[in-house]
Design an enzyme around this catalytic site. Structure first.
Site, PDB file in Angstrom:
ATOM      1  N   ARG A   1       0.825  -1.024   0.093  1.00 16.81           N
ATOM      2  CA  ARG A   1      -0.203   0.013  -0.003  1.00 16.81           C
ATOM      3  C   ARG A   1       0.977   1.169   0.058  1.00 16.81           C
ATOM      4  O   ARG A   1       0.659   2.409  -0.623  1.00 16.81           O
ATOM      5  CB  ARG A   1      -0.998  -0.072   1.077  1.00 16.81           C
TER       6      ARG A   1
ATOM      7  N   TYR B   1     -16.291  15.975 -17.414  1.00 20.02           N
ATOM      8  CA  TYR B   1     -16.732  14.691 -17.299  1.00 20.02           C
ATOM      9  C   TYR B   1     -17.534  14.566 -16.105  1.00 20.02           C
ATOM     10  O   TYR B   1     -17.685  15.180 -15.212  1.00 20.02           O
ATOM     11  CB  TYR B   1     -15.789  13.554 -16.969  1.00 20.02           C
TER      12      TYR B   1
ATOM     13  N   ASP C   1      -7.242  17.965 -15.818  1.00 19.57           N
ATOM     14  CA  ASP C   1      -7.440  16.603 -16.338  1.00 19.57           C
ATOM     15  C   ASP C   1      -6.879  16.313 -17.848  1.00 19.57           C
ATOM     16  O   ASP C   1      -7.411  17.018 -18.636  1.00 19.57           O
ATOM     17  CB  ASP C   1      -8.836  16.089 -16.266  1.00 19.57           C
TER      18      ASP C   1
ATOM     19  N   LYS D   1      -7.480   4.943 -19.874  1.00 19.55           N
ATOM     20  CA  LYS D   1      -7.636   5.353 -21.412  1.00 19.55           C
ATOM     21  C   LYS D   1      -6.386   5.205 -22.057  1.00 19.55           C
ATOM     22  O   LYS D   1      -5.895   4.211 -22.315  1.00 19.55           O
ATOM     23  CB  LYS D   1      -8.115   6.942 -21.450  1.00 19.55           C
TER      24      LYS D   1
END
Length: 412
Positions: free
Chosen positions: A65, A118, A191, A216
């Site tokens: 982690r 978005y 973004d 993406k």
């Protein structure tokens, strides 16, 4: 935008972060191994060493982690491609954006954001940061830089932009907005998912932090979900890393890290073909009488074509277009396609197509969609790397289906 990093980026995409004998293996792996271990053995107990002293660059790891060799290799590559010093990889783009905003604001702060975000990001800002955490969020048409300047106040702590936007492919002036944010000492984030690091690097234009959905273009093969944040700000990086490791505890899994590392090796090759195909598709659509508008910054008809040419190294592989007819006609068009797959998401090697009003942006009200220019017949296309003529032929098939009247069976 001219850059002397273009040729170097092609090399970084292949090699950065993966150094034989320094990726946690003595075998000299050319490709970073997938380190599935959740924890790592320590050579001894050093009572004077804290977790902050652990150095992944020196091959030191404690718990996955906190840091993992495969993820660490990916984070080094992601930072290098954006021209940044620090990168953190998360389990999704949404997690990356959420952690970025959380790291920059406190209850009562003011956020300015592009209105054409978005839909998931917009809902996050409205429902979580405004609705539950008590922040004020102002959405503006950021294609107008003056509107951004008018919205920013002394209480503004964070400015969030997306360029190009989803799904209308609108742009904002990154450098100009960076100057506005700096004058108010506000953190400016971008973004960069739709452009990718290959076509646009907002840190070079003044942004403080950049986010990606690695799902993406960075991964590029539609087989991994992830996100990333990159920054040059040491203090912000420290806060982001704290949130990634402890506060939120969200990180990209080793297998997904491997997949994105693999995908990035072909990023320059893929993006070049995405753009070639997208330009051909956009030009084809612009000549169709069934199409009333094509939104693609590579076209001179795009209202921000000049801005795209200044701040981007190319125009990307995503476009949207408006059909002149009604929803039923759009439905016939979409369902007749064979090469374009009807599916959400973008950035994979395969061509995807969708109807935002009924899919990705369905959560927005019809009134909100209307304000943003998302009509019932706006179609978004993520143009893949297939043969150009095959794609154009498939679109011809869709238009042919629109021209055929629906079969209506009448009762006697």
């Amino acid at each position: 935008m001219e850059s002397d990093r273009d040729s170097l980026l092609e090399t970084l995409a292949v090699t950065e972060g993966e150094e034989p004998f320094r990726t946690g293996s003595e075998a000299g792996d050319v490709v970073s191994p997938i380190h599935l271990s959740s924890t790592f053995a320590l050579p001894g107990l050093d009572t004077e060493m804290s977790l902050e002293d652990i150095d992944p660059d020196a091959g030191e790891f404690v718990y996955s982690r906190l840091s993992n060799p495969t993820r660490h290799a990916l984070e080094k590559r992601l930072a290098s491609l954006e021209g940044g010093e620090h990168a953190m990889a998360f389990s999704s783009g949404t997690a990356a954006i959420f952690t970025t905003i959380l790291s920059c604001v406190e209850p009562g702060d003011h956020i300015v954001a592009f209105d054409d975000l978005y839909a998931g990001t917009r809902r996050m800002l409205e429902a979580v940061f405004e609705g539950r955490l008590g922040l004020e969020v102002t959405f503006v048409d950021a294609t107008d830089t003056d509107a951004v300047a008018a919205a920013v106040t002394d209480d503004t702590e964070f400015v969030w932009m997306e360029t190009p936007t989803n799904p209308t492919i609108a742009l904002c002036d990154i450098e100009a907005i960076a100057g506005i944010a700096e004058s108010y000492d506000a953190t400016f984030g971008v973004d960069n998912t739709f452009a990718s690091s290959y076509f646009q690097r907002p840190l070079e234009l003044g942004a403080d932090v950049v986010a990606h959905s690695t799902t993406k273009y960075l991964n590029g093969h539609s087989d991994s979900v992830g996100g990333a944040v990159i920054t040059n700000d040491d203090a912000l990086a420290e806060e982001l890393r704290f949130q990634q490791q402890v506060g939120v505890g969200d990180m990209l899994a080793p297998f997904d890290s491997y997949l994105v590392l693999r995908g990035l090796k072909t990023l320059p090759l893929r993006m070049a073909q995405h753009e070639r195909n997208a330009m051909a598709v956009a030009a084809f659509l612009e000549d169709r009488e069934e199409v009333t508008a094509v939104h693609y910054p590579g076209l001179e008809s795009h209202p921000q074509h000049d801005l795209a040419s200044e701040q981007m190294d190319g125009y990307g592989g995503i476009l949207s277009f408006e059909l002149e007819d009604e929803l039923a006609d759009a439905k016939r068009f979409l369902e007749a396609l064979e090469e374009f797959t009807l599916a959400v998401s973008v950035g994979g090697v395969e061509s995807l197509i969708e109807l935002p009003a009924g899919m990705t942006h369905e959560p927005l009200s019809p009134e909100e969609r209307e304000v943003l220019g998302i009509s019932d017949t706006l179609i978004r296309v993520s143009v893949g790397v297939e043969g150009t003529e095959d794609l154009l032929g498939d679109l011809e098939r869709g238009f042919g289906a629109m021209a055929r009247p629906s079969m209506v069976v009448e009762d006697d």
